[in-house]
Write an enzyme that holds these catalytic residues in place. Structure first.
Site, PDB file in Angstrom:
ATOM      1  N   ARG A   1       0.880  -1.180   0.000  1.00  0.00           N
ATOM      2  CA  ARG A   1       0.000   0.000   0.000  1.00  0.00           C
ATOM      3  C   ARG A   1       0.909   1.219   0.000  1.00  0.00           C
ATOM      4  O   ARG A   1       1.734   1.385   0.909  1.00  0.00           O
ATOM      5  CB  ARG A   1      -0.898   0.000   1.239  1.00  0.00           C
ATOM      6  CG  ARG A   1      -1.624   1.315   1.458  1.00  0.00           C
ATOM      7  CD  ARG A   1      -2.697   1.252   2.515  1.00  0.00           C
ATOM      8  NE  ARG A   1      -3.869   0.557   2.034  1.00  0.00           N
ATOM      9  CZ  ARG A   1      -5.089   0.645   2.587  1.00  0.00           C
ATOM     10  NH1 ARG A   1      -5.270   1.430   3.639  1.00  0.00           N
ATOM     11  NH2 ARG A   1      -6.107  -0.009   2.104  1.00  0.00           N
TER      12      ARG A   1
ATOM     13  N   HIS B   1      -7.474   0.825  -6.320  1.00  0.00           N
ATOM     14  CA  HIS B   1      -7.704  -0.023  -5.134  1.00  0.00           C
ATOM     15  C   HIS B   1      -8.434  -1.294  -5.603  1.00  0.00           C
ATOM     16  O   HIS B   1      -9.602  -1.514  -5.288  1.00  0.00           O
ATOM     17  CB  HIS B   1      -8.537   0.751  -4.105  1.00  0.00           C
ATOM     18  CG  HIS B   1      -8.532   0.151  -2.740  1.00  0.00           C
ATOM     19  ND1 HIS B   1      -7.752  -0.933  -2.391  1.00  0.00           N
ATOM     20  CD2 HIS B   1      -9.228   0.473  -1.614  1.00  0.00           C
ATOM     21  CE1 HIS B   1      -7.964  -1.238  -1.114  1.00  0.00           C
ATOM     22  NE2 HIS B   1      -8.845  -0.407  -0.619  1.00  0.00           N
TER      23      HIS B   1
ATOM     24  N   GLN C   1     -10.422  -3.827  -3.273  1.00  0.00           N
ATOM     25  CA  GLN C   1     -11.711  -3.339  -2.789  1.00  0.00           C
ATOM     26  C   GLN C   1     -12.829  -3.703  -3.763  1.00  0.00           C
ATOM     27  O   GLN C   1     -13.909  -4.133  -3.359  1.00  0.00           O
ATOM     28  CB  GLN C   1     -11.649  -1.808  -2.620  1.00  0.00           C
ATOM     29  CG  GLN C   1     -12.873  -1.244  -1.939  1.00  0.00           C
ATOM     30  CD  GLN C   1     -12.952  -1.666  -0.487  1.00  0.00           C
ATOM     31  OE1 GLN C   1     -11.997  -1.504   0.247  1.00  0.00           O
ATOM     32  NE2 GLN C   1     -14.079  -2.210  -0.066  1.00  0.00           N
TER      33      GLN C   1
ATOM     34  N   ASP D   1     -17.472   6.888  -1.427  1.00  0.00           N
ATOM     35  CA  ASP D   1     -16.196   6.813  -0.707  1.00  0.00           C
ATOM     36  C   ASP D   1     -15.922   8.208  -0.150  1.00  0.00           C
ATOM     37  O   ASP D   1     -16.587   9.188  -0.521  1.00  0.00           O
ATOM     38  CB  ASP D   1     -15.090   6.373  -1.688  1.00  0.00           C
ATOM     39  CG  ASP D   1     -13.729   6.192  -1.020  1.00  0.00           C
ATOM     40  OD1 ASP D   1     -13.677   6.057   0.217  1.00  0.00           O
ATOM     41  OD2 ASP D   1     -12.707   6.199  -1.748  1.00  0.00           O
TER      42      ASP D   1
ATOM     43  N   CYS E   1     -16.562   1.625   0.856  1.00  0.00           N
ATOM     44  CA  CYS E   1     -15.389   0.785   1.130  1.00  0.00           C
ATOM     45  C   CYS E   1     -14.927   0.868   2.583  1.00  0.00           C
ATOM     46  O   CYS E   1     -14.199   0.005   3.039  1.00  0.00           O
ATOM     47  CB  CYS E   1     -14.257   1.147   0.186  1.00  0.00           C
ATOM     48  SG  CYS E   1     -13.818   2.872   0.227  1.00  0.00           S
TER      49      CYS E   1
ATOM     50  N   ARG F   1     -13.700  -8.613   1.952  1.00  0.00           N
ATOM     51  CA  ARG F   1     -12.271  -8.372   1.689  1.00  0.00           C
ATOM     52  C   ARG F   1     -11.484  -9.638   2.037  1.00  0.00           C
ATOM     53  O   ARG F   1     -10.553 -10.027   1.333  1.00  0.00           O
ATOM     54  CB  ARG F   1     -11.747  -7.189   2.516  1.00  0.00           C
ATOM     55  CG  ARG F   1     -12.350  -5.825   2.185  1.00  0.00           C
ATOM     56  CD  ARG F   1     -11.949  -5.347   0.808  1.00  0.00           C
ATOM     57  NE  ARG F   1     -10.504  -5.288   0.647  1.00  0.00           N
ATOM     58  CZ  ARG F   1      -9.725  -4.286   1.059  1.00  0.00           C
ATOM     59  NH1 ARG F   1     -10.262  -3.217   1.609  1.00  0.00           N
ATOM     60  NH2 ARG F   1      -8.416  -4.302   0.880  1.00  0.00           N
TER      61      ARG F   1
HETATM   62  N1  NVA Z   1     -10.161   6.607  -1.342  1.00  0.00           N
HETATM   63  C1  NVA Z   1      -9.811   6.180  -0.004  1.00  0.00           C
HETATM   64  C2  NVA Z   1     -10.025   4.725   0.160  1.00  0.00           C
HETATM   65  C3  NVA Z   1      -9.715   4.185   1.525  1.00  0.00           C
HETATM   66  C4  NVA Z   1      -9.875   2.702   1.631  1.00  0.00           C
HETATM   67  C5  NVA Z   1      -8.360   6.547   0.265  1.00  0.00           C
HETATM   68  O1  NVA Z   1      -7.534   6.373  -0.619  1.00  0.00           O
HETATM   69  O2  NVA Z   1      -8.082   7.028   1.366  1.00  0.00           O
HETATM   70  N1   CP Z   2     -11.308  -0.197   2.647  1.00  0.00           N
HETATM   71  C1   CP Z   2     -10.039  -0.274   3.050  1.00  0.00           C
HETATM   72  O1   CP Z   2      -9.117  -0.499   2.275  1.00  0.00           O
HETATM   73  O2   CP Z   2      -9.853  -0.112   4.389  1.00  0.00           O
HETATM   74  P1   CP Z   2      -8.469   0.123   5.126  1.00  0.00           P
HETATM   75  O3   CP Z   2      -7.909   1.426   4.617  1.00  0.00           O
HETATM   76  O4   CP Z   2      -8.811   0.180   6.581  1.00  0.00           O
HETATM   77  O5   CP Z   2      -7.540  -1.018   4.793  1.00  0.00           O
END
Ligand code: NVA
Ligand code: CP
Length: 312
Positions: free
Chosen positions: A103, A130, A133, A225, A265, A293
């Site tokens: 990540r 992502h 997700q 989101d 998500c 997930r």
């Molecule tokens: N769009 C959000 C998704 C979190 C799972 C982010 O990137 O923070």
């Molecule tokens: N939806 C998701 O990816 O959650 P986290 O950021 O908590 O891993």
């Protein structure tokens, strides 16, 4: 030849459907209390540069349930890109681990790691995409509606990493996807172009509109989101103003068919992109998606590391 999962474009439509079905099968086995150690002896490195609850927990628990082992690395522990270049990190981790989950911010960093690694690399979220997700979201829709073909998803809000993966997922599978985004926050042109190219083969219908009410018309699922993603905290206030009309609330849902479900998500900012009432309401599949997930990523890990075991 190793396979990465950096984007939903790394799998074919048939493989994506198979992943969804296999995720459902693994879920049923787990619910029956069956042990399915399909990855016994395999190891997984988790390398995270942003916070996480679901992604980290689901990969760690999933790998454990599959009989494998994980190590979590916080980016500061390894000095990601500072202590040593990503290409060294990728090569070294490949000597210990069967796969690497990353990540990070820049998608190009993930690509650099994947190029150097000799084992599969999985995208656990970048600023661009992502995909895990959307794998879980597709599983959730399949469970609820009993099919994916012909579904119409409306994504309301920021044209961000989740929206980008929705575009590529819907385009691959031939779904209908309507994105309702403020004009300055539409998906990136390159992702849109990629999705359109896929749609030409799959028959997917992809649309972008400004008006959220128009966006949710006829939709089977309304997805949203956060308005400010991780790394955009400084823009949060400006975004709150721009995105206010895009809140998924009771009034907006009245414009959608009565059977439409609501998805997110997580983590959610209640009172911003979604109201408490809708998030906790009877149409919400938010926590089913969060659970999936686990199952979806277990399916993905078996697909990448032991595809011959997918029928077991
Ligand atoms: N769009 C959000 C998704 C979190 C799972 C982010 O990137 O923070
Ligand atoms: N939806 C998701 O990816 O959650 P986290 O950021 O908590 O891993």
């Amino acid at each position: 030849m190793k396979r990465d999962f950096l984007s939903l474009t790394d799998v074919t439509a048939a493989e994506l459907e198979r992943l969804v079905y296999f995720a459902c099968a693994l879920k049923r086995r787990q619910q029956r209390g069956e042990v399915a150690e399909l990855l016994r002896g395999k190891t997984l490195a988790l390398l995270f540069q942003k916070p996480s609850l679901r992604t980290r927990a689901s990969f760690e628990v999933g790998m454990h349930q599959l009989g494998g082992f994980t190590t979590y690395f916080h980016h500061q522990d390894v000095g990601l890109g500072v202590r040593e270049p990503l290409k060294d990190l990728g090569r070294v981790l490949s000597r210990y681990y069967s796969a690497i989950v990353m990540r990070t911010f820049a998608h190009s960093d993930l690509v650099a790691l994947a190029r150097a690694a000799t084992v599969p690399v999985i995208n656990a979220l970048t600023d661009l995409l992502h995909p895990c997700q959307i794998l879980a979201a597709l599983q959730t829709l399949y469970e609820h509606f009993g099919r994916l073909a012909g579904l119409h998803v409306a994504y309301v809000g920021d044209g961000n990493n989740v929206a980008h993966s929705w575009l590529l997922g819907a385009a691959t599978l031939g779904l209908r996807l309507t994105l309702a985004c403020p004009p300055a926050y539409r998906p990136q042109a390159e992702v849109w172009r990629q999705a359109q190219a896929l749609a030409a083969t799959s028959g997917a219908v992809l649309e972008i509109v400004d008006d959220p009410v128009q966006g949710v018309k006829g939709a089977d699922a309304v997805y949203t989101d956060v308005w400010a993603s991780m790394g955009q905290e400084a823009e949060a206030e400006v975004r709150r103003q721009v995105f206010r009309p895009y809140q998924v609330n009771r009034t907006l849902l009245e414009a959608a068919p009565s059977h439409a479900v609501v998805m997110h998500c997580l983590p959610a900012h209640r009172g911003e992109e979604i109201t408490e009432e809708v998030l906790e309401g009877p149409r919400s599949l938010v926590f089913e998606e969060a659970e999936n997930r686990l199952h979806a990523q277990k399916a993905l890990l078996v697909f990448l590391l032991a595809p011959e075991r997918m029928s077991l």
